[in-house]
Design a protein around this motif. Structure first.
Motif, PDB file in Angstrom:
ATOM      1  N   SER A 220      17.008  -2.078  -9.115  1.00  0.00           N
ATOM      2  CA  SER A 220      17.501  -2.149  -7.683  1.00  0.00           C
ATOM      3  C   SER A 220      16.932  -1.521  -6.609  1.00  0.00           C
ATOM      4  O   SER A 220      16.675  -0.372  -7.183  1.00  0.00           O
ATOM      5  N   GLY A 221      16.497  -2.091  -5.413  1.00  0.00           N
ATOM      6  CA  GLY A 221      15.923  -1.306  -4.575  1.00  0.00           C
ATOM      7  C   GLY A 221      16.525  -1.645  -3.346  1.00  0.00           C
ATOM      8  O   GLY A 221      17.200  -2.262  -2.975  1.00  0.00           O
ATOM      9  N   CYS A 222      16.072  -0.447  -2.389  1.00  0.00           N
ATOM     10  CA  CYS A 222      16.528  -0.425  -0.965  1.00  0.00           C
ATOM     11  C   CYS A 222      15.605   0.370  -0.134  1.00  0.00           C
ATOM     12  O   CYS A 222      14.907   1.327  -0.478  1.00  0.00           O
ATOM     13  N   ARG A 223      15.425  -0.138   1.311  1.00  0.00           N
ATOM     14  CA  ARG A 223      14.548   0.521   2.308  1.00  0.00           C
ATOM     15  C   ARG A 223      15.497   1.443   3.125  1.00  0.00           C
ATOM     16  O   ARG A 223      16.774   1.294   3.263  1.00  0.00           O
ATOM     17  N   LEU A 224      14.806   2.184   3.715  1.00  0.00           N
ATOM     18  CA  LEU A 224      15.583   3.028   4.846  1.00  0.00           C
ATOM     19  C   LEU A 224      15.628   2.111   6.242  1.00  0.00           C
ATOM     20  O   LEU A 224      14.872   1.290   6.401  1.00  0.00           O
ATOM     21  N   THR A 225      16.677   2.721   7.023  1.00  0.00           N
ATOM     22  CA  THR A 225      16.846   1.868   8.359  1.00  0.00           C
ATOM     23  C   THR A 225      15.639   2.145   9.333  1.00  0.00           C
ATOM     24  O   THR A 225      15.527   1.351  10.159  1.00  0.00           O
ATOM     25  N   HIS A 226      14.811   3.171   9.189  1.00  0.00           N
ATOM     26  CA  HIS A 226      13.723   3.521  10.163  1.00  0.00           C
ATOM     27  C   HIS A 226      12.521   3.506   9.215  1.00  0.00           C
ATOM     28  O   HIS A 226      12.441   4.066   8.328  1.00  0.00           O
ATOM     29  N   GLY A 227      11.448   3.227  10.064  1.00  0.00           N
ATOM     30  CA  GLY A 227      10.198   3.131   9.681  1.00  0.00           C
ATOM     31  C   GLY A 227       9.020   4.099  10.503  1.00  0.00           C
ATOM     32  O   GLY A 227       9.589   4.470  11.616  1.00  0.00           O
ATOM     33  N   ILE A 228       7.781   4.094  10.313  1.00  0.00           N
ATOM     34  CA  ILE A 228       6.807   4.600  11.221  1.00  0.00           C
ATOM     35  C   ILE A 228       5.675   3.926  11.300  1.00  0.00           C
ATOM     36  O   ILE A 228       5.233   3.059  10.504  1.00  0.00           O
ATOM     37  N   LEU A 229       4.859   4.317  12.664  1.00  0.00           N
ATOM     38  CA  LEU A 229       3.659   3.465  12.739  1.00  0.00           C
ATOM     39  C   LEU A 229       2.621   4.529  13.226  1.00  0.00           C
ATOM     40  O   LEU A 229       1.380   4.043  13.095  1.00  0.00           O
ATOM     41  N   GLN A 230       2.866   5.771  13.347  1.00  0.00           N
ATOM     42  CA  GLN A 230       1.816   6.704  13.545  1.00  0.00           C
ATOM     43  C   GLN A 230       2.269   8.261  13.145  1.00  0.00           C
ATOM     44  O   GLN A 230       3.352   8.330  12.741  1.00  0.00           O
ATOM     45  N   GLY A 231       1.459   9.320  13.165  1.00  0.00           N
ATOM     46  CA  GLY A 231       1.562  10.425  12.982  1.00  0.00           C
ATOM     47  C   GLY A 231       1.620  10.805  11.480  1.00  0.00           C
ATOM     48  O   GLY A 231       1.009  10.020  10.613  1.00  0.00           O
ATOM     49  N   PHE A 311      -0.214   9.521   6.271  1.00  0.00           N
ATOM     50  CA  PHE A 311      -0.760  10.208   7.473  1.00  0.00           C
ATOM     51  C   PHE A 311      -1.503   8.780   7.895  1.00  0.00           C
ATOM     52  O   PHE A 311      -2.486   8.322   7.132  1.00  0.00           O
ATOM     53  N   PHE A 312      -1.185   8.531   9.100  1.00  0.00           N
ATOM     54  CA  PHE A 312      -1.788   7.541  10.015  1.00  0.00           C
ATOM     55  C   PHE A 312      -3.105   8.350  10.891  1.00  0.00           C
ATOM     56  O   PHE A 312      -2.703   9.269  11.741  1.00  0.00           O
ATOM     57  N   SER A 313      -4.170   7.837  10.662  1.00  0.00           N
ATOM     58  CA  SER A 313      -5.179   8.386  11.400  1.00  0.00           C
ATOM     59  C   SER A 313      -5.456   7.612  12.943  1.00  0.00           C
ATOM     60  O   SER A 313      -4.721   6.399  12.782  1.00  0.00           O
ATOM     61  N   THR A 314      -6.302   8.176  13.595  1.00  0.00           N
ATOM     62  CA  THR A 314      -6.450   7.309  14.925  1.00  0.00           C
ATOM     63  C   THR A 314      -7.062   6.034  14.800  1.00  0.00           C
ATOM     64  O   THR A 314      -6.807   5.316  15.751  1.00  0.00           O
ATOM     65  N   ASP A 315      -7.852   5.876  13.741  1.00  0.00           N
ATOM     66  CA  ASP A 315      -8.406   4.656  13.863  1.00  0.00           C
ATOM     67  C   ASP A 315      -7.700   3.344  12.976  1.00  0.00           C
ATOM     68  O   ASP A 315      -8.371   2.311  12.766  1.00  0.00           O
ATOM     69  N   PHE A 333      -2.985   6.214  -2.486  1.00  0.00           N
ATOM     70  CA  PHE A 333      -3.394   4.985  -1.752  1.00  0.00           C
ATOM     71  C   PHE A 333      -4.339   5.262  -0.450  1.00  0.00           C
ATOM     72  O   PHE A 333      -3.694   6.100   0.329  1.00  0.00           O
ATOM     73  N   CYS A 334      -5.134   4.644  -0.142  1.00  0.00           N
ATOM     74  CA  CYS A 334      -6.084   4.680   1.098  1.00  0.00           C
ATOM     75  C   CYS A 334      -6.042   3.130   1.798  1.00  0.00           C
ATOM     76  O   CYS A 334      -6.707   2.443   1.113  1.00  0.00           O
ATOM     77  N   LEU A 335      -5.560   3.231   2.816  1.00  0.00           N
ATOM     78  CA  LEU A 335      -5.212   1.817   3.251  1.00  0.00           C
ATOM     79  C   LEU A 335      -6.152   1.556   4.516  1.00  0.00           C
ATOM     80  O   LEU A 335      -6.065   2.392   5.303  1.00  0.00           O
ATOM     81  N   GLY A 336      -6.924   0.424   4.824  1.00  0.00           N
ATOM     82  CA  GLY A 336      -7.540   0.189   5.920  1.00  0.00           C
ATOM     83  C   GLY A 336      -6.563  -0.273   6.793  1.00  0.00           C
ATOM     84  O   GLY A 336      -5.288  -0.604   6.850  1.00  0.00           O
ATOM     85  N   ALA A 337      -7.245  -0.290   8.147  1.00  0.00           N
ATOM     86  CA  ALA A 337      -6.498  -0.674   9.353  1.00  0.00           C
ATOM     87  C   ALA A 337      -5.806  -2.110   9.082  1.00  0.00           C
ATOM     88  O   ALA A 337      -4.884  -2.574   9.823  1.00  0.00           O
ATOM     89  N   SER A 341      -1.691  -4.728   9.301  1.00  0.00           N
ATOM     90  CA  SER A 341      -1.660  -5.781  10.229  1.00  0.00           C
ATOM     91  C   SER A 341      -0.912  -5.211  11.385  1.00  0.00           C
ATOM     92  O   SER A 341      -0.104  -5.918  12.111  1.00  0.00           O
ATOM     93  N   GLY A 342      -0.602  -3.871  11.779  1.00  0.00           N
ATOM     94  CA  GLY A 342       0.282  -3.505  12.801  1.00  0.00           C
ATOM     95  C   GLY A 342       1.749  -3.219  12.368  1.00  0.00           C
ATOM     96  O   GLY A 342       2.374  -2.867  13.434  1.00  0.00           O
ATOM     97  N   GLY A 343       1.940  -3.501  11.037  1.00  0.00           N
ATOM     98  CA  GLY A 343       3.128  -3.437  10.582  1.00  0.00           C
ATOM     99  C   GLY A 343       3.803  -2.051  10.367  1.00  0.00           C
ATOM    100  O   GLY A 343       3.028  -0.950   9.854  1.00  0.00           O
TER     101      GLY A 343
END
Length: 633
Positions: A220-231, A311-315, A333-337, A341-343
């Motif tokens: 059983s799983g659940c997410r939190l109410t808020h996420g992040i895009l930067q920082g 850790f969201f980098s500037t690129d 994990f190291c994820l490309g931009a 897809s902006g999510g």
């Protein structure tokens, strides 16, 4: 041994004799008889063995003929209870169609009468009459021996549907208009982005599987109410305790509990680590993404605190790292931009048979110091966080789709396609979804049984929880559909019927059985056809009826052909005669006056022999005349 003697043997005796000859003992009785007879004939070729001319009708000699229906017609001279047909997924061989449940082991040799047109027409009159027959069909649906293979998902789904036949009408739903107004800026577990079988504490900081005791294999799983895009942001999770029953502790080879922590997108799967854009640190010392596991870090134990940092980098690139009890485990994990897809990335926790706690108090210090430059998620301002989409809170804004169709008709495929191309967020409730939540451990039959039983509970919970749902089941019984639609009173109820043509259904069924490795027994499939009924427009129960494959009139015509074929191929259902009421027998009345002393009811006919002898010595008339005392007043 003669062929007639072999036919009189019970199924268990046939299998034991085949085992002694090191032959395959799986299959129906006719197959076992043919296999044993062939072996004896080959081993005793010098002896005079009398061959029954009916044997050739019992073996696999009927040609395959394609008709409009899925199943072929029988040979020109079938036996009363045994008919040669061809399964839809076996083009090279022809199997004999008998029912191992109704095929009695104590064979009397007397052929059962064939079903006539009166029986068929009676079963096709009304849905209620069809369901009355479904009780008998469902009782024998899974009666095949476990040696013949798994019962399959269709059996357990149909077994759950039959329970609605005698279920009481559900109570009208309770409107929960007095819901608490939650602060949209408060970070907590979001039940709208979690499984229905996930349970959270009132403050939204703790969670555990809701059915951990009854269905311990369920993740059983659940997410939190808020996420992040930067920082640079992180959160902490503590493994509180294991929830393991005494019975499961005996199975040392099973993973009794599990915990995964990490990040995922809001529109991704709730099974953390099983999606391509879902990244998890597993408690077994592994990192998981896209269903692929690699060794990473250390294993979890009770009381361990796991830190998850992004850790969201500037690129646009993202690095995901994990800590355990303040110690750095590494970058997982190291994820490309282009990956996200902006999510926005949302914190995500997945658990099995354990409870956990999140550090979501903005005024409390972190359990372990965060890495330099990282900020806890709860300490960010509202502008730096991304709030998940709010789910509907009023039943009138919610929608439920009830899928209807035979196994393998394409209901799950249509439901997933509808979810992808529809802006509404749906929760798919189906046996296949619950089986996916049982990631590891357990036998297949045990998983199927737990999934079907859990689904029944989840449907009742969904009816009391505002949201959009798709009920992905067969729903071929009128009583099951009626009960579920009544449960969701107040929702916008839509019934979607997936009923393809015979050739297309045959192709889809073969494809599903090949991909799942699950063969539905032919007799069970015929019984499902015989008890199936299609819905009609009813303004009291549903708002919309949609046939996505064949039109309604063509689907009804094809279903009637399926029914006629199934009733002709299946043996007649034995009806139990009602027991006659037992008449009360009075004790015999002996002439003479009642005895003045107590009689011991131990002699002949319940009387003492001595007392009986005294009664026989009494005169036939009384010396004292009888007087009516009522005249003296």
């Amino acid at each position: 041994m003669k062929l007639t003697d072999i036919k009189r043997l019970k199924v268990a005796e046939l299998r034991s004799r085949l085992k002694e000859l090191n032959l395959d003992c799986r299959g129906l009785k006719a197959e076992l008889v043919g296999r044993l007879w062939s072996a004896l004939e080959a081993g005793q070729s010098g002896e005079d063995v009398e061959e029954d001319p009916k044997l050739q009708n019992d073996n696999f000699t009927a040609p395959f003929t394609t008709t409009e229906t899925v199943y072929v017609h029988a040979s020109s001279s079938p036996s009363p209870t045994e008919t040669d047909v061809r399964p839809p997924c076996e083009p090279e061989c022809v199997r004999k169609y008998t029912d191992s449940a109704t095929q009695t082991e104590t064979d009397t040799g007397i052929p059962a009468p064939q079903q006539g047109s009166e029986f068929i027409s009676k079963c096709l009159q009304e849905n209620q009459e069809e369901e009355r027959e479904a009780d008998d069909l469902g009782g024998d649906l899974g009666a095949q021996s476990t040696e013949e293979g798994s019962r399959g998902r269709a059996f357990y789904e149909f077994k759950e549907e039959i329970r609605y036949k005698r279920a009481k009408a559900p109570q009208p739903p309770v409107d929960r208009n007095q819901a608490k107004e939650e602060d949209e800026n408060k970070v907590s577990l979001d039940l709208d982005m979690g499984h229905l079988h996930f349970e959270a504490s009132p403050d939204g900081s703790c969670g555990q599987p809701r059915f951990w005791e009854r269905f311990p294999l369920l993740w059983s799983g659940c997410r939190l109410t808020h996420g992040i895009l930067q920082g640079r942001v992180g959160f902490e999770v503590r493994l509180e305790r294991k929830l393991v029953t005494t019975e499961l502790e005996k199975h040392a080879d099973m993973d009794l509990y599990g915990l995964r922590v990490g990040w995922s997108l809001a529109n991704g799967s709730l099974l953390l680590g099983e999606d391509e854009v879902s990244f998890a640190y597993d408690g077994r010392g592994k990192k998981v993404s896209g269903g692929k596991e690699e060794d990473f870090g250390e294993q979890f134990s009770e009381g361990d605190i796991i830190g998850c940092y992004a850790f969201f980098s500037t690129d646009g690139a993202v690095e995901l790292s994990f800590h355990k009890n303040g110690r750095f485990m590494g970058v997982a994990f190291c994820l490309g931009a282009s990956v996200l897809s902006g999510g926005a990335l949302f914190p995500h926790v997945l658990c099995k048979s354990c409870s956990f706690r999140l550090n979501l108090d903005p005024t409390a210090p972190p359990w372990y110091p965060s890495p330099p430059g990282f900020t806890p998620l709860v300490a960010l301002s509202a502008e730096q966080r991304v709030r998940a989409t709010l789910a509907p809170t009023v039943r009138a804004q919610c929608e439920v789709l009830l899928m209807v169709g035979l196994p393998g008709s394409g209901k799950s495929c249509w439901a997933r396609t509808h979810m992808k191309h529809h802006p509404k967020k749906y929760s798919l409730l189906g046996t296949e979804e619950l089986l996916a939540c049982m990631i590891s451990g357990g036998q297949k039959d045990s998983k199927l049984q737990q999934a079907s039983q859990c689904l029944t509970e989840l449907i009742k919970m969904a009816a009391q929880t505002p949201g959009n749902y798709i009920l992905d089941q067969c729903n071929i019984l009128f009583s099951a559909r009626c009960y579920k639609l009544q449960l969701f009173a107040g929702f916008r109820r839509r019934v979607v019927v997936v009923f393809p043509s015979a050739e297309e259904w045959r192709r889809r069924l073969c494809q599903q059985q090949t991909s799942d490795g699950e063969q539905i027994p032919d007799t069970s499939l015929l019984k499902l056809q015989a008890s199936c009924s299609l819905p009609e427009q009813n303004s009291e129960l549903l708002e919309e009826l949609l046939y996505v494959e064949l039109p309604q009139d063509q689907a009804q015509t094809l279903l009637q052909k399926y029914k006629e074929e199934a009733h002709r191929l299946l043996p007649p259902i034995p009806r139990q005669e009602k027991k006659k009421p037992r008449l009360h027998k009075k004790r015999p009345y002996l002439p003479g006056p009642p005895p003045s002393h107590r009689i011991h009811w131990t002699g002949h006919n319940g009387l003492n022999n001595k007392n009986l002898q005294l009664w026989r010595q009494q005169p036939t008339h009384w010396n004292v005349g009888y007087s009516n005392q009522s005249f003296y007043y």
